[in-house]
Each structure stands twice: as C-alpha cells, then as structure tokens.
Write a protein that holds these residues in place. Structure first.
Motif, short mmCIF file in Angstrom:
data_model
loop_
_atom_site.label_atom_id
_atom_site.label_comp_id
_atom_site.label_asym_id
_atom_site.label_seq_id
_atom_site.Cartn_x
_atom_site.Cartn_y
_atom_site.Cartn_z
N ARG A 23 0.58 -0.94 0.23
CA ARG A 23 -0.21 0.37 -0.41
C ARG A 23 0.53 1.22 0.01
O ARG A 23 0.76 2.53 -1.07
N LEU A 27 0.20 2.68 -3.36
CA LEU A 27 -1.05 3.74 -2.90
C LEU A 27 -0.83 5.03 -2.71
O LEU A 27 0.36 5.17 -1.92
N ASP A 29 -2.75 8.11 0.09
CA ASP A 29 -3.86 8.86 0.19
C ASP A 29 -3.27 10.39 0.27
O ASP A 29 -2.41 10.15 1.69
N THR A 30 -3.25 11.28 -0.80
CA THR A 30 -2.78 12.05 0.07
C THR A 30 -2.92 12.86 1.19
O THR A 30 -2.42 13.57 2.47
N LYS A 32 -4.62 11.60 3.67
CA LYS A 32 -3.50 11.21 5.93
C LYS A 32 -2.50 11.47 5.11
O LYS A 32 -1.55 11.36 6.42
N TYR A 33 -1.81 10.60 3.80
CA TYR A 33 -0.01 11.17 4.22
C TYR A 33 0.30 12.84 4.52
O TYR A 33 1.39 12.32 5.52
#
Length: 184
Positions: A23, A27, A29-30, A32-33
């Motif tokens: 992940r 992947l 997730d901007t 969340k990151y």
C-alpha cells in the motif's frame, strides 16, 4: 490446535506488514499522508525524506533496468519497468509532500547524502547485469526447447512450417515491443 496459534498469529502479522508495504509503495492517499507527516518529529521527517530519496533512486533505476533488459527477457521485464514507474510516481509525490512539510517547519536546506543516491544506483546497475544474464539463460532455454520441438516436428514438414512461422511472428512482436519501450 493451540500449537498452531502462534504460527497463525505470525502469518497474520506478516500478511498485514506486506499489505502495508505494498500500500505504501503503490497507493497514495494525499490527505492521510499529509496528516501522518505532520505527526512526525523533525528527525523522523528527515529519515523519511532520505528513505523516499533512496526509493526514488531505486525505482528510477528499476525503470531503466526493465527497459534495458527487455531485449534479453523478450519484453517480460517491461512489466517490472511499469511497476517501478508507478512506484517512482508515488515516491516523487510523497517526496514533494515531505519536502513541503520540511520547508514549512523552516528546518533549513535538506541535505541528501551520497549514500542515499549511490547505494540504490549501484543496486540498479547490478540489476541490469543480472537481468541480462537471466535473459540470456532464458534465451538459451527457449532455443534448447525449440531445438527439441524441431527434432520432434522434423518428420512432419507442414507442422514444422507452421511452428517456424509462429515462432517468427512471436519474436517479431516481442522485438517490436522491446524497441518501442526502449525508444519511448
């Protein structure tokens, strides 16, 4: 049944770690990151920047390795090159977010160490040579298999002509795909 419980727990943890690594590589997730980055200490942020720099260098060399080895692997290494290309894209996006956070904290200029570039680059160059050797071995096995098939088909000229024609078509298509990948 209780004796298998530690093993199943270990397998479960391992599969969770593998899933998280995949992940993380494939992947992004901007939102969340960005939240996760803000929780990092300054030292952890620097370590994460170095880690993504190494990942970026390694995946870039993976793209080149897959493209260069395409000739020897009959185009199969293009698949690894495509996967490395996507990982490179994600690594660059993450590196941009990390660098923005570094700059927002006003921590000064971020220094990239030589080993963060040279180590993954050396591994990438070694991968090219290993891939070429494996491709040559694959080529030898395919030629050996072709010789065995030709010996069997030698008694029937019609089937032999069809097999040779199919072989020429396959190698022609794979060669064209490899040349397109190298020139793109």
């Amino acid at each position: 049944m209780d004796s298998y419980s530690p093993i199943s727990t270990w397998i479960s943890r391992l599969s969770t770690r593998i899933t998280n690594v995949l992940r993380d590589l494939f992947l992004l997730d901007t939102m969340k990151y960005e939240k996760d980055i803000k929780k990092l200490t300054d030292a952890d942020l620097g370590a994460e920047l170095r880690k993504k720099t190494r990942l970026m260098t390694a995946t870039a060399s993976g793209v080149v390795s897959g493209a260069v080895s395409a000739f020897y692997t009959y185009g199969l290494s293009i698949l690894s090159s495509a996967a490395s290309g996507w990982m490179l894209y994600v690594a660059i996006k993450k590196l941009v977010l990390l660098k923005a956070e570094w700059d927002s904290r006003k921590l000064g200029a971020f220094r990239i160490r030589k080993r963060d570039i040279i180590g993954p680059l050396v591994v990438g160059i070694a991968t090219i040579f290993v891939g070429a050797k494996m491709g040559m071995a694959l080529n030898g096995l395919l030629l050996l298999g072709a010789e065995l098939v030709i010996e069997r088909l030698d008694s029937n000229p019609e089937i032999m002509a069809t097999a040779v024609d199919m072989w020429r078509r396959i190698t022609s298509v794979v060669g064209r795909v490899a040349m397109c990948a190298i020139h793109s």
